[in-house]
Design an enzyme around this catalytic site. Structure first.
Site, PDB file in Angstrom:
ATOM      1  N   GLY A   1       0.826  -1.210   0.000  1.00  0.00           N
ATOM      2  CA  GLY A   1       0.000   0.000   0.000  1.00  0.00           C
ATOM      3  C   GLY A   1       0.855   1.252   0.000  1.00  0.00           C
TER       4      GLY A   1
ATOM      5  N   PHE B 291      -0.265  10.602  -6.897  1.00  0.00           N
ATOM      6  CA  PHE B 291      -0.252   9.158  -6.733  1.00  0.00           C
ATOM      7  C   PHE B 291      -0.996   8.451  -7.856  1.00  0.00           C
ATOM      8  CE2 PHE B 291      -0.451  10.802  -2.210  1.00  0.00           C
ATOM      9  CZ  PHE B 291       0.916  10.891  -2.118  1.00  0.00           C
TER      10      PHE B 291
ATOM     11  N   TRP C 242       2.248   1.648  -3.472  1.00  0.00           N
ATOM     12  CA  TRP C 242       1.220   2.164  -4.386  1.00  0.00           C
ATOM     13  C   TRP C 242       1.202   3.690  -4.364  1.00  0.00           C
ATOM     14  CZ3 TRP C 242      -3.084   5.200  -3.299  1.00  0.00           C
ATOM     15  CH2 TRP C 242      -3.996   5.357  -4.335  1.00  0.00           C
ATOM     16  N   HIS C 243       1.466   4.269  -3.208  1.00  0.00           N
ATOM     17  CA  HIS C 243       1.417   5.729  -3.099  1.00  0.00           C
ATOM     18  C   HIS C 243       2.558   6.406  -3.834  1.00  0.00           C
ATOM     19  CE1 HIS C 243      -1.567   5.112   0.119  1.00  0.00           C
ATOM     20  NE2 HIS C 243      -1.893   6.372  -0.073  1.00  0.00           N
ATOM     21  N   GLY C 244       3.668   5.751  -3.996  1.00  0.00           N
ATOM     22  CA  GLY C 244       4.774   6.397  -4.687  1.00  0.00           C
ATOM     23  C   GLY C 244       5.967   5.491  -4.850  1.00  0.00           C
TER      24      GLY C 244
END
Length: 534
Positions: free
Chosen positions: A326, A534, A329-331
């Site tokens: 997770g 994102f 996924w943000h960066g």
């Protein structure tokens, strides 16, 4: 095109809204849906028309595969359906991985092996993380036989519907498209217009006035940390808390504006933000912050990994892997992975502690005021520390911030402020608080004071005032993402601010007009929403 821009508010939104209902009335449902799909494509293309090909290619691939999966599910060909689903997930993640993580991978290969591979320098397509996850969820639901779409225009609108396209919420097909098929879906409702405008206006003031207002006090501190500055305790905490509040009102504002814009069309989007800083545990925090992402990670990663079905050790490992991914996924950066991994550790500790004190018989004390306050404080501080990694430009910058927050560089206040404290200043000096002409991030006493005034003001709003869902509670502002709502950490707001609940009245019409005007007048400097990256 940004929600917080004159082009969107004064031109695009009213034109797309009027076109949808006018075309629906004069021609019919399919033409109205096609109009809204094309309007959403225009909204996306405003950023960069070149990536329309990528978006449409992704939509076409997943539409065809989704129809195939739905047919296989109904014929009982489970092995073929599983293989097709695996292929679909792989293609979607490969596309996301190429655009988002290629340069990150190359940089790390160069660093580890001493190679000199050229970076591809790919520009990240806007919203690729969100429309990828939306479509993966659709493929899984099609495989289960609970989602199927026979019309390409309908599916394309599901993916591109502009209120949720850029930064969520992550929606299920079954949550969105049946609403467009309602018998009254093409009839403009005064109630939906009034409620939608009010929610959008609340979101606009959160973003344009509150989030952007405190941003100028967060950025210099993180910039100083990135350039090797030695931040003292108050400066470091001031910057971290300023960013904590900036991110809160930025994301909360976006979520409100997305829900409000959709409501103008008579569409209810899922709730995506519900006063997360009122949480008394990390588990509760993730049921309040980016709720639809938490749901996606739970349903499509944590549970397939085994969830809590294979013993406590495996459960904790699954939690850690889920949060680590997770964070990624943000960066594409180690700071995001550290942030995700840190929250994975937080969740493991949270679940372990709950097990221990339940076994010891302390469950009945859970709601005692002191225990509740301590639980809230620990949770909030843990979240703030996590945001340091989320915001910092690099790992050394995050370490520099944390060194200041933990007092490794001492405690200081600006000299201009210290000299005005009189005897109190001498007392502080005895306690080890020194004065400084500059702290690498703040230029003087006025910045120092304004930082903490902004932090205190926004903290009070976040913790005491009712949120948008509570204000609009009489009008069902959004779909309940979770059937069981999280308990509030601050229950005082409903008792003291019940009169703040929105209603059809002259008073609320004036308030809505006033906050709309304030938001519009604050758009002289338009800034992107933080989650757009994102």
């Amino acid at each position: 095109m940004l929600f917080n821009s004159y082009e969107f508010i004064l031109v695009f939104l009213p034109v797309s809204l009027a076109g949808f209902f006018t075309i629906g009335k004069l021609i019919g449902r399919e033409a109205a849906i096609l109009w809204l799909f094309l309007a959403s494509l225009f909204f996306y293309a405003w950023w960069d028309p070149a990536y329309l090909v990528l978006l449409m290619g992704s939509i076409a691939f997943n539409f065809v595969l989704g129809r195939y999966l739905f047919r296989l599910g109904n014929t009982g060909r489970q092995k073929a359906a599983s293989s097709a689903l695996g292929l679909g997930i792989f293609v979607n993640l490969a596309l996301l991985g190429y655009y988002k993580y290629t340069d990150f991978f190359i940089r790390n290969v160069n660093s580890i092996f001493g190679t000199d591979i050229f970076l591809v320098k790919i520009v990240l397509p806007l919203a690729i993380s969100f429309f990828t996850f939306n479509q993966i969820a659709y493929l899984v639901d099609a495989r289960k036989g609970i989602a199927g779409e026979g019309r390409f225009s309908h599916y394309a609108l599901f993916v591109t519907f502009f209120p949720h396209l850029i930064a969520g919420p992550i929606v299920h097909h079954a949550e969105l498209m049946p609403q467009f098929r309602r018998r009254d879906a093409l009839v403009s409702s005064k109630d939906d217009l009034a409620v939608g405008i009010a929610i959008f206006a609340i979101g606009l003031i959160k973003k344009a006035v509150l989030a952007d207002g405190i941003a100028v006090y967060a950025a210099p501190v993180f910039t100083a940390a990135a350039h090797g500055g030695h931040l003292t305790l108050f400066t470091a905490w001031g910057g971290a808390l300023a960013y904590t509040m900036q991110l809160y009102f930025d994301f909360s504002g976006y979520s409100d504006m997305a829900i409000g814009a959709a409501r103008l069309f008579g569409i209810h989007l899922p709730l995506n933000f519900n006063s997360p800083y009122k949480s008394t545990s990390i588990t509760e925090f993730w049921r309040r912050w980016h709720i639809t992402l938490s749901r996606f990670l739970r349903d499509y990663l944590y549970i397939p990994l085994g969830g809590n079905r294979k013993g406590k050790l495996r459960r904790y490992l699954n939690l850690f892997i889920t949060m680590l991914l997770g964070g990624l996924w943000h960066g594409a950066g180690w700071t995001f992975m550290l942030w995700g991994g840190l929250h994975g550790v937080y969740l493991i500790i949270n679940h372990g502690w709950r097990f221990i004190y339940t076994q010891l018989g302390y469950e009945s004390r859970r709601f005692e005021p002191l225990t509740k306050a301590l639980s809230w404080l620990i949770t909030f501080v843990a979240v703030v520390i996590g945001w340091v990694f989320f915001r910092a430009e690099s790992l050394p910058a995050s370490i520099a911030m944390l060194e200041g927050m933990f007092g490794f560089n001492g405690i200081a206040i600006p000299n201009a402020l210290m000299t005005r404290l009189g005897p109190v200043g001498g007392w502080l000096h005895v306690l080890g608080v020194r004065s400084s002409l500059a702290d690498g991030a703040v230029s003087g006493g006025s910045d120092f004071i304004l930082t903490w005034l902004w932090v205190g003001f926004l903290f009070a709003i976040a913790m005491v005032m009712p949120n948008t869902q509570e204000i609009m509670a009489r009008h069902h502002p959004a779909l309940d993402t979770y059937k069981s709502k999280p308990r509030d950490a601050v229950l005082l707001s409903d008792a003291l601010f019940g009169r703040l609940r929105w209603a059809y009245s002259r008073r609320w019409a004036v308030v809505t007009a006033a906050i709309s005007a304030a938001g519009l007048l604050s758009l002289s400097h338009v800034s992107e929403f933080l989650y757009f990256q994102f």
